[in-house]
Write a protein that holds these residues in place. Sequence first.
Motif, short mmCIF file in Angstrom:
data_model
loop_
_atom_site.label_atom_id
_atom_site.label_comp_id
_atom_site.label_asym_id
_atom_site.label_seq_id
_atom_site.Cartn_x
_atom_site.Cartn_y
_atom_site.Cartn_z
N PHE A 404 3.87 4.87 14.20
CA PHE A 404 3.28 3.62 13.71
C PHE A 404 2.67 3.79 12.32
N ASN A 405 3.45 4.36 11.40
CA ASN A 405 3.06 4.42 9.99
C ASN A 405 4.13 3.75 9.15
N ARG A 406 4.15 4.08 7.86
CA ARG A 406 5.15 3.49 6.95
C ARG A 406 5.92 4.59 6.23
N ILE A 407 6.15 5.67 6.91
CA ILE A 407 6.80 6.83 6.31
C ILE A 407 8.24 6.49 5.93
N LEU A 408 8.56 6.73 4.64
CA LEU A 408 9.90 6.47 4.12
C LEU A 408 10.72 7.75 4.02
N THR A 409 10.07 8.83 3.63
CA THR A 409 10.81 10.07 3.43
C THR A 409 10.03 11.24 4.03
N VAL A 410 10.80 12.24 4.44
CA VAL A 410 10.23 13.50 4.92
C VAL A 410 10.83 14.61 4.05
N GLY A 411 9.94 15.33 3.36
CA GLY A 411 10.40 16.32 2.41
C GLY A 411 10.85 17.61 3.05
N SER A 412 11.36 18.50 2.20
CA SER A 412 11.84 19.79 2.65
C SER A 412 10.70 20.61 3.22
N HIS A 413 10.97 21.26 4.35
CA HIS A 413 9.97 22.11 5.03
C HIS A 413 8.66 21.37 5.24
#
Length: 973
Positions: A404-413
């Motif tokens: 339940f957030n607005r996370i668009l991207t997840v980076g490396s490691h």
Amino acid sequence: MMETAEKKARPSTGMCPSHCCPPQLLLLVTVTLMPMVHPYGFRNCIEDVRTSLCFRCIQRFLESPALAVSDLPPNAISLNLSYNLMRCLQPSAFARLPRLHTLDLAYNQLETLSPGAFHGLGALVVLDLSHNRLTTLAEGVFNSLGNLSLLWLQHNPLSTVSPGALLPLLNLRRLSLRGGQLNGLGAVAVAVQGLAQLEQLDLCENNLTTLGPGPPLPASLHTLQLCNNSLGGLVGGSPEMLWHVKILDLSYNNISQAEAFTQLHLRNISLLHLMGNPLDVFHLLDISDIQPRSLDFSGLELGTHGLKKVCLRLQGPRALQRLQLQRNGLKVLQRNALASCPVLQELDLSWNRLQQVGCAGQLLDKKQQEELEVLTVEHNLLKKLPSCQGAQVLPQLHNISFRFNRILTVGSHAFAYAPALQVLQLNINSLVLLDRQALWGLHNLTELRLDNNLLTDLYNNSFTELHSLHTLNLRNNRVSVLFPGVFQGLSELQTLDLGGNNLRHLAAQSLQGLSKLRRLYLDRNRLLEVNSRVFAPVQATLGVLDLRANNLQYISQWLHQPPPFRYLSSLYDLKLQAQQPYGLKMLPHHFFQGLVELQWLSLSQNMLRAIPPDVFEDLGKLRSLTLADSSNGIHDLPDGIFRNLSNLQFLDLENVGLHSLTLEVFGNLSQLQVLHLARNELKTFNASVASRLSSLRYVDLRKCPLSCTCDNTWLRGWLNNSRVQVVYPYNYTCGSQRNAYIHSFDIRVCFLDLGLYLFAGTAPAVLLLLVVPLVYHRTYWRLKYHWYLLRCWVNQRWRREEKHYLYDSFVSYNSADESWVLQKLVPELERGAFRLCLHHRDFQPGRSIIDNIVDAVYNSRKTVCVMSRSYLRSEWCSLEVQLASYRLLDERRDILVLVLLEDVGDAELSAYHRMRRVLLRRTYLRWPLDPTAQPLFWARLKRALRWGEGGEEEEEESSGGGAGRPREGDKQV
């Protein structure tokens, strides 16, 4: 062997034509012989199929419980009467159900509970009265409920609870009065003070303004919920009132003054909720005896540097198990923001306004980093998870939730700081890009939630590091292609959820590497076909396959490629319902070939029009089959379609357009227990089908146009019997006739065939006039003999006293046959508890031989004559037979039993006219030389000796092998 003249003369007539039998007899035979399946039903309730004696009477527009209770079995244990129109409960409303364990009366219109309303429910444990209109609880309402443990009264406009209303509830543990109109806790405390077992009391969402005056709450009470009230000042509360309470919820009460707590004893509180109160929490800690670690800081105004103050207050020698800081308005967490806090195991920062949390470890000091196990940051404003390669490691962190957030991207490691991570929840975000190396290093991860995001692509090496992953959830994304090898490396994966994506095709190598996959969910995609090669990598392990709501279509009854599931020999659950846009209209031949372990199959909502009879041939272990909601398709099932489904227990054919039930379709379903036939075009339930469904327990025939015709006379009797539950059997109307019902329609019209009655009345008379003279002429002596037997039977039938005989039988035999009598007859009969009279043993010495014979014949119930050539030549034997014959005529009882030891020719017999006459008129037993036939001989002899005992009717032995009566036309005697 036993045979009679009548038996030999009787012709074989075969089956009687139906037009020659009275309709009443046909009805009686049908109802008596056909079902070992006996239905039952209830006017307003349905018994749970899986749990017997649990009843649901939901949405039946009931205004009184009597309408539901009246026909329920007295040993019912659960009753759900929710969503009805009841306004009042009269005394002893449920007295018929003394074993009731659970009673649900929620969502009614109850305004009054009469005293004694629950009288007789001494076994009741759970009572739900929520969502009604009760304004008061009077004394005597809960009498007899001494075993009640849970009482739900939430969302009633309760304003008054009488002091003695709850006193009978000696074992009550949980009480909910949430959502009422109670004004003070004191009145409730008075009502519950005698409840020595009460553990939880819920008074949230009332109008409480004061805590007293009132007595202390029960010592057993450990949870008290007072949220969403108006306890602004906590007026009236005594220090002892909350002495034993461990969990206290005062959320949303508009308490602004910390001084309000000084009059209460809070030292024993282990958890205090104060969310939503405009309260200076630090001042509260200064002036009250509440322990800082017992206070939930969520939803409180912390002010400037409030987080640091909280941490300082929580300092102590022991590690803090959980720090919960929800709804505190936190926007930014600086580096080492939580360094002043004690060592934590769980940290919950949900429902704040955080936009980033970095790599988590930067918020903590070194010691805290080593101990943190669970991190929860839900319902915030996080937009991205940065790369954390080289960040400080949290070695114990095993559970992270960023839902339940607005996370668009997840980076490396991104999770390099948590190498021990086991559960990662990133679901319900706006995730568009998952870096190829975002999950690298998570070798211990077992559950990954990525569902409800915006992912469109899955890269080949995205999951290669997740060697321990058991569950991968990618539901409700926008994945349109599964590239070969995308799941390579997930050798331990057991559950893969790809439902709700945009998949149109599955490449042959899409599931490569999933050697232990057990559950695969592909529902709500756009798959146009499934190929057997796709499932080859998971053929040995896959147990659940969900293909619901795809676009599978077949335009031919013959497959142009191997059956799609041919390799899935371990699959036990297959879902194919609701294919889009109009359903799976056709099933090809052998479509389910290979599914030898399948147990559950769903094909509902598919508008099937063509089902070949061989489509279910391989499904020998199928237990549940659903074909519901194909009303514009099936109409009638092909013969033999279920012939191999001998283990089927659940069959749903609701709304498939069936017009009839035939043995060719349903005849082999001997294990079927649940059958749904609602909303079909059935006008009757086939009697032959019902007789073959010997395991049937539940039938639903609602909204079928059953007709009130003579064809359904058996159904009327069947609906009023017992064993199979028929859903609402008293609601089945006669087609479109609203006031005529199947269970009670008039069947007399079915039997008013005047021509049949006239024929039945005149034909026997004419036949009698023709047959009687012929019979009289040909069988005069035999008729006279049977007339004596009839008189004997009538005399025996109405005799009030039964004579007690010294012996069961007098054995008349010649000395030449003595060895057979003593070695075979006597041991066999006396071993069977028969008392025998034998001349060498039981005749009185010194008396005349004739007197002894007379006494033996008249003191024995029967006389057994062992006949042979020596017997025929004996004068004494002839005398014994003659005396027995005299007794037969005197007493009008059948007392002679003739045993023929050897064949006697007609020429030999003609010289003994008395014996010839006896043999002509009596049934006799012939001693068989074949040892295998002798047990039958002894059984028939014993039966002949027992015939007529205890006042039973005496009849002739008239059938079976090993018996006979010579006829003049057959044998010259």
